[in-house]
Write a protein that holds these residues in place. Structure first.
Motif, PDB file in Angstrom:
ATOM      1  N   LYS A 191      -3.206  -3.852   4.674  1.00 16.02           N
ATOM      2  CA  LYS A 191      -2.496  -5.060   4.428  1.00 16.02           C
ATOM      3  C   LYS A 191      -2.798  -5.622   3.149  1.00 16.02           C
ATOM      4  O   LYS A 191      -2.441  -6.610   2.817  1.00 16.02           O
ATOM      5  N   ASN A 192      -3.295  -4.861   2.423  1.00 16.44           N
ATOM      6  CA  ASN A 192      -3.703  -5.299   0.814  1.00 16.44           C
ATOM      7  C   ASN A 192      -2.434  -5.163  -0.114  1.00 16.44           C
ATOM      8  O   ASN A 192      -2.499  -4.364  -1.016  1.00 16.44           O
ATOM      9  N   TYR A 193      -1.561  -5.778   0.109  1.00 14.47           N
ATOM     10  CA  TYR A 193      -0.339  -5.793  -0.753  1.00 14.47           C
ATOM     11  C   TYR A 193      -0.552  -6.813  -1.927  1.00 14.47           C
ATOM     12  O   TYR A 193      -1.354  -7.840  -1.940  1.00 14.47           O
ATOM     13  N   ARG A 194       0.243  -6.758  -3.012  1.00 14.25           N
ATOM     14  CA  ARG A 194       0.050  -7.503  -4.330  1.00 14.25           C
ATOM     15  C   ARG A 194       1.405  -8.047  -4.301  1.00 14.25           C
ATOM     16  O   ARG A 194       2.521  -7.450  -4.409  1.00 14.25           O
ATOM     17  N   ASN A 232      -0.267   1.002  -5.952  1.00 16.55           N
ATOM     18  CA  ASN A 232      -1.054   0.477  -4.853  1.00 16.55           C
ATOM     19  C   ASN A 232      -1.703   1.546  -4.042  1.00 16.55           C
ATOM     20  O   ASN A 232      -0.744   2.334  -2.970  1.00 16.55           O
ATOM     21  N   PRO A 266       0.848  -1.080   0.044  1.00 14.07           N
ATOM     22  CA  PRO A 266       0.016  -0.112  -0.091  1.00 14.07           C
ATOM     23  C   PRO A 266       0.960   1.301   0.078  1.00 14.07           C
ATOM     24  O   PRO A 266       1.704   1.371   0.768  1.00 14.07           O
ATOM     25  N   ASN A 314      -4.514  -2.510  -6.081  1.00 12.85           N
ATOM     26  CA  ASN A 314      -3.564  -2.622  -5.302  1.00 12.85           C
ATOM     27  C   ASN A 314      -2.361  -2.758  -6.357  1.00 12.85           C
ATOM     28  O   ASN A 314      -1.154  -3.287  -5.971  1.00 12.85           O
ATOM     29  N   THR A 346      -4.386   1.197  -2.243  1.00 12.50           N
ATOM     30  CA  THR A 346      -5.220   0.855  -0.924  1.00 12.50           C
ATOM     31  C   THR A 346      -4.383   1.111   0.359  1.00 12.50           C
ATOM     32  O   THR A 346      -3.298   1.665   0.558  1.00 12.50           O
ATOM     33  N   THR A 397      -0.817 -13.414  -4.778  1.00 10.04           N
ATOM     34  CA  THR A 397      -2.133 -12.670  -4.240  1.00 10.04           C
ATOM     35  C   THR A 397      -3.000 -12.192  -5.167  1.00 10.04           C
ATOM     36  O   THR A 397      -2.595 -12.057  -6.299  1.00 10.04           O
ATOM     37  N   GLU A 398      -4.152 -11.794  -4.815  1.00  5.64           N
ATOM     38  CA  GLU A 398      -5.312 -11.173  -5.640  1.00  5.64           C
ATOM     39  C   GLU A 398      -4.531  -9.901  -6.311  1.00  5.64           C
ATOM     40  O   GLU A 398      -3.717  -9.081  -5.533  1.00  5.64           O
TER      41      GLU A 398
END
Length: 315
Positions: free
Chosen positions: A247-250, A242, A107, A157, A244, A151-152
């Motif tokens: 904890k929304n890491y890619r 990113n 993020p 992200n 976001t 990850t998504e």
């Protein structure tokens, strides 16, 4: 008999026209989540890593290149038939995986500049792969990259973007040098998007300084965890920032493939790029399919923990 995941004629036609294909499901989201949790934990153990901390200079991601050489699940991943069969449809049955890299985007991280990679000489000035007939002054083939979403991967992200059909013309001169500038990180808007290249500016390599990529043709590659995209490294590609929070890491994992006729790291004993340097003493390309009839490259038959690589047999 093993299943065959080769590209269909229609898929190959699409790939050759557009320079990419995907998203393709390699693992279910649940499978990928379990796999990534294990891999994430095992990356912390560097006792068998190809590039030990005391031999690595520079504080860049280069230290975590090629973890498929010591982490069994990543070794299985680069040999996964759902990937290898499709890449062999493009490059032929005799196939090497010559590098892997993690691509995290946390993020607040900036997007990645539009860029192309041919010989991967842009950071060091020295080609890292050379196809037959190529020299350090004359080249133009690239590698196949398989970028898997661990990850998504969403627009928010920082998912990948590509510009279809741009793989056959290089807009950048990899013999030029980029200049590192830490102040560029997370600070520069390019056409309304905060983008950079790890403190470098890819525009410094442009053949035509006034040229700009046509972002109207760009395609965002939104992927579920466990999906991948296969593309020529010479295809114009970038990523979103990113935007976001929390904890929304890619996390992306790129595996790079070439035919066995390609020379990998020719006439060099170290990889030097983006401020980092690693020795190649423990390095070996992985024969993931077919046979090596050339002997150009050092081949790793098993991981650095002694686990054999599961090669696909060419028919």
């Amino acid at each position: 008999m093993d299943a065959d995941f080769s590209l269909s004629d229609e898929e190959k036609k699409f790939f050759h026209q557009n320079g990419y294909i995907g998203p393709i499901t390699v693992y279910s989201p649940d499978e990928m989540e379990r796999m990534w949790k294990t891999v994430q934990r095992e990356t912390l153990d560097r006792s068998y890593a190809a590039y030990q901390d005391d031999a690595v200079s520079g504080g860049t991601n280069i230290a975590n290149y090629d973890r498929h050489l010591d982490i069994d699940l990543l070794a299985q991943h680069v040999c996964n038939a759902r990937i290898v069969d499709r890449v062999a449809s493009i490059l032929g049955p005799d196939l090497l995986c010559w590098r892997t890299e993690f691509f995290p985007k946390y993020p607040g991280d900036e997007g990645t500049d539009w860029h192309q990679a041919d010989t991967f000489a842009n950071a060091s000035g020295k080609p890292q792969i050379l196809w037959p007939g190529e020299t350090e002054e004359d080249f133009g083939a690239g590698t196949i990259t398989v970028w898997t979403a661990f990850t998504e991967s969403t627009r928010q992200n920082g998912c990948l973007q590509i510009i279809p059909g741009t793989q056959n013309k290089m807009n950048y001169d990899e013999t030029k040098q980029m200049v590192y500038d830490e102040s560029r990180i997370n600070s520069e808007e390019k056409d309304g998007v905060t983008r950079g290249f790890f403190g470098y500016d890819y525009r410094q390599l442009q053949i035509d300084p006034d040229w700009k990529p046509n972002e109207e043709d760009a395609v965002p590659l939104v992927m579920e965890k466990g999906q991948c995209v296969i593309f020529w490294s010479t295809l114009m590609h970038a990523s979103f920032p990113n935007t976001t929070t929390g904890k929304n890491y890619r996390m992306g994992f790129a595996a790079r493939y070439v035919p066995t006729k390609v020379r990998v790291y020719p006439n060099t004993e170290r990889v030097e790029e983006y401020g980092g340097s690693i020795p190649l003493d423990n390095y070996g390309a992985v024969l993931v399919s077919g046979e090596d009839r050339y002997g150009h490259n050092k081949i790793a038959r098993e991981t650095l923990r002694g686990t054999p690589f599961m090669k696909r047999d060419a028919e």
